[in-house]
Motif scaffolding. Structure first.
Motif, short mmCIF file in Angstrom:
data_model
loop_
_atom_site.label_atom_id
_atom_site.label_comp_id
_atom_site.label_asym_id
_atom_site.label_seq_id
_atom_site.Cartn_x
_atom_site.Cartn_y
_atom_site.Cartn_z
N HIS A 65 53.07 35.71 43.23
CA HIS A 65 53.23 34.60 42.28
C HIS A 65 54.53 34.79 41.52
O HIS A 65 55.16 35.86 41.57
CB HIS A 65 52.04 34.52 41.31
CG HIS A 65 51.87 35.74 40.45
ND1 HIS A 65 52.67 36.03 39.36
CD2 HIS A 65 50.99 36.77 40.54
CE1 HIS A 65 52.29 37.15 38.80
NE2 HIS A 65 51.27 37.64 39.51
N ALA A 66 54.96 33.76 40.83
CA ALA A 66 56.19 33.80 40.04
C ALA A 66 55.87 33.66 38.56
O ALA A 66 56.68 33.15 37.79
CB ALA A 66 57.15 32.69 40.50
N LEU A 67 54.71 34.15 38.15
CA LEU A 67 54.24 34.01 36.78
C LEU A 67 54.54 35.26 35.97
O LEU A 67 54.69 36.35 36.51
CB LEU A 67 52.73 33.76 36.76
CG LEU A 67 52.25 32.50 37.50
CD1 LEU A 67 50.76 32.57 37.77
CD2 LEU A 67 52.59 31.25 36.70
N ASN A 68 54.62 35.10 34.66
CA ASN A 68 54.73 36.22 33.74
C ASN A 68 53.34 36.63 33.27
O ASN A 68 52.39 35.83 33.36
CB ASN A 68 55.59 35.84 32.53
CG ASN A 68 56.99 35.46 32.92
OD1 ASN A 68 57.62 36.15 33.73
ND2 ASN A 68 57.50 34.38 32.36
N ARG A 69 53.21 37.82 32.72
CA ARG A 69 51.91 38.28 32.21
C ARG A 69 51.39 37.32 31.15
O ARG A 69 50.18 37.07 31.08
CB ARG A 69 52.06 39.70 31.63
CG ARG A 69 50.77 40.25 31.03
CD ARG A 69 49.68 40.38 32.08
NE ARG A 69 48.42 40.82 31.51
CZ ARG A 69 47.52 40.01 30.98
NH1 ARG A 69 47.73 38.70 30.94
NH2 ARG A 69 46.39 40.49 30.50
N ALA A 70 52.29 36.75 30.35
CA ALA A 70 51.86 35.84 29.29
C ALA A 70 51.33 34.52 29.83
O ALA A 70 50.71 33.76 29.08
CB ALA A 70 53.03 35.58 28.34
N ASP A 71 51.57 34.24 31.10
CA ASP A 71 51.07 33.00 31.70
C ASP A 71 49.58 33.09 32.05
O ASP A 71 48.96 32.08 32.39
CB ASP A 71 51.85 32.65 32.97
CG ASP A 71 53.29 32.27 32.68
OD1 ASP A 71 53.54 31.65 31.63
OD2 ASP A 71 54.17 32.59 33.51
N PHE A 72 49.01 34.30 31.98
CA PHE A 72 47.61 34.51 32.33
C PHE A 72 46.75 34.65 31.07
O PHE A 72 47.10 35.40 30.15
CB PHE A 72 47.44 35.78 33.17
CG PHE A 72 47.95 35.68 34.57
CD1 PHE A 72 47.13 35.22 35.60
CD2 PHE A 72 49.26 36.04 34.88
CE1 PHE A 72 47.60 35.13 36.90
CE2 PHE A 72 49.73 35.96 36.17
CZ PHE A 72 48.91 35.49 37.19
N GLY A 73 45.63 33.97 31.05
CA GLY A 73 44.60 34.21 30.06
C GLY A 73 43.40 34.79 30.77
O GLY A 73 42.95 34.25 31.79
N TYR A 74 42.87 35.91 30.26
CA TYR A 74 41.82 36.64 30.99
C TYR A 74 40.63 36.89 30.08
O TYR A 74 40.77 37.41 28.97
CB TYR A 74 42.40 37.97 31.49
CG TYR A 74 41.39 38.89 32.15
CD1 TYR A 74 40.54 38.44 33.15
CD2 TYR A 74 41.33 40.24 31.78
CE1 TYR A 74 39.64 39.31 33.76
CE2 TYR A 74 40.45 41.11 32.38
CZ TYR A 74 39.60 40.64 33.38
OH TYR A 74 38.70 41.49 33.98
N LEU A 75 39.45 36.52 30.56
CA LEU A 75 38.20 36.81 29.86
C LEU A 75 37.39 37.78 30.71
O LEU A 75 36.85 37.41 31.75
CB LEU A 75 37.40 35.52 29.65
CG LEU A 75 36.04 35.68 28.98
CD1 LEU A 75 36.20 36.15 27.55
CD2 LEU A 75 35.26 34.38 29.02
N PRO A 76 37.32 39.06 30.31
CA PRO A 76 36.54 40.03 31.07
C PRO A 76 35.04 39.82 30.87
O PRO A 76 34.61 39.02 30.03
CB PRO A 76 37.00 41.37 30.50
CG PRO A 76 37.40 41.06 29.10
CD PRO A 76 37.96 39.66 29.13
N GLN A 77 34.24 40.56 31.61
CA GLN A 77 32.80 40.52 31.41
C GLN A 77 32.48 41.04 30.01
O GLN A 77 33.16 41.92 29.48
CB GLN A 77 32.09 41.37 32.46
CG GLN A 77 32.15 40.80 33.85
CD GLN A 77 31.30 41.58 34.83
OE1 GLN A 77 30.39 42.31 34.46
NE2 GLN A 77 31.59 41.42 36.12
N ALA A 78 31.41 40.51 29.44
CA ALA A 78 31.03 40.87 28.07
C ALA A 78 30.78 42.36 27.93
O ALA A 78 31.07 42.97 26.89
CB ALA A 78 29.80 40.08 27.64
N THR A 79 30.27 42.99 29.00
CA THR A 79 29.97 44.42 28.93
C THR A 79 31.23 45.28 28.86
O THR A 79 31.16 46.46 28.53
CB THR A 79 29.14 44.85 30.15
OG1 THR A 79 29.82 44.45 31.35
CG2 THR A 79 27.76 44.22 30.12
#
Length: 247
Positions: A65-79
C-alpha cells in the motif's frame, strides 16, 4: 466504475514458530470498500488484521500500500486493552488526535470540541470526566469508536468490534460503520457473527488459514464455502504443518 486497490495482500503467510496462522493469502481491498473478515475460530482472522496494521511481520509474502501509519485507524479486541489505566473518557477519545497533535503536542480547543462531538455521536454525552474503568463493556466500546471518529482515518480496521456488547450498542456502532462507508473510507472488520456479515458488509474475505473466498458477500458466504472453511479448520494439524521459507 473502476475499483482501485488501496491495499493488496500478496502471497501472505504469517507463522508462529513456523506454524502458519495465515497461509499464502492473496487479494486486494478496494478504496471505499466495506469488508468483513470471516471464518471459523482459529482461522487466522485477527492475525491477518494485525499483519495489515503492521503489528505482525509476514513470514512470506507482503502487504502492499502507499499509506502512512496515520492513515490507519485500528480497534483491537477488547481483551487486548488495559482498562485499569487511570484515564478519563474524554482523554481516551482525544488520543485519536495524535495525528495532528503529535506525541507531546497540546490539545487545541477545536480538538476538544471534536472529542466532545464524537462522544455525543456515540451516545456518551456527559461521560467526559468518568474513568474508563467505571464503564460497561458496551460503553467502553462506544468510547473506542469515538476515538476513531476523532482520528479521522482513511482505513479503519476493527477486530471483533461487537463481541460481548448489548444489542442496542451493536446497532448504534453498526450505524457508525455505515456512516464511514458512506464517507468513502475503507473499513475492514473481523467478525464471528455470520448474520451481521450478511446484513451489513457487502464484501467478505472468508478464511480458514488459507483463503476460501474473497468478493461479494452473497457469493462468498455460500453454504458450500462455509462447509469447506469448517472442514479446512478441523483438519488443520497444529503440530505437523511447518512453513518453510521460500528458496
Amino acid at each position: 466504475m473502476t475499483k482501485v486497490p488501496i491495499l493488496q495482500v500478496e502471497n501472505l503467510t504469517v507463522a508462529y514458530e513456523r506454524h502458519p496462522a495465515v497461509h499464502h493469502v492473496s487479494g486486494a481491498f478496494h478504496a471505499g470498500s466495506l469488508t468483513a473478515i470471516a471464518g471459523p475460530n482459529g482461522a487466522g482472522k485477527s492475525t491477518l488484521l494485525k499483519s495489515i496494521i503492521g503489528e505482525l511481520r509476514p513470514s512470506e509474502g507482503r502487504i502492499i500500500h502507499a499509506l502512512n501509519r496515520a492513515d490507519f485507524g485500528y480497534l483491537p479486541q477488547a481483551t487486548d486493552i488495559n482498562r485499569r489505566f487511570p484515564i478519563s473518557v474524554l482523554d481516551t477519545v482525544l488520543l485519536g488526535a495524535w495525528k495532528s497533535a503529535g506525541a507531546f503536542g497540546r490539545i487545541t480547543t477545536a480538538q476538544l470540541e471534536a472529542g466532545r462531538h464524537a462522544l455525543s455521536a456515540v451516545g456518551l454525552e456527559g461521560f467526559e470526566k468518568r474513568p474508563i474503568g467505571s464503564l460497561s463493556a458496551g460503553q467502553f466500546q462506544r468510547v473506542l469508536f469515538a476515538r476513531l471518529l476523532v482520528q479521522d482515518a482513511k482505513v479503519i480496521l476493527l477486530d471483533e468490534p461487537f463481541t460481548a456488547i448489548d444489542a442496542r450498542t451493536t446497532r448504534d456502532l453498526l450505524d457508525i460503520v455505515a456512516r464511514w462507508h458512506g464517507e468513502g473510507r475503507t473499513v475492514i472488520a473481523v467478525l464471528h457473527d455470520f448474520d451481521q456479515v450478511r446484513a451489513h458488509f457487502p464484501q467478505t474475505l472468508l478464511i480458514a488459514r488459507e483463503l476460501v473466498g474473497w468478493g461479494a458477500t452473497d457469493e462468498v458466504m455460500s453454504s458450500v464455502n462455509l462447509l469447506r472453511a469448517r472442514a479446512m479448520a478441523e483438519r488443520w494439524d497444529e503440530n505437523s504443518v511447518i512453513c518453510e521459507p521460500a528458496a
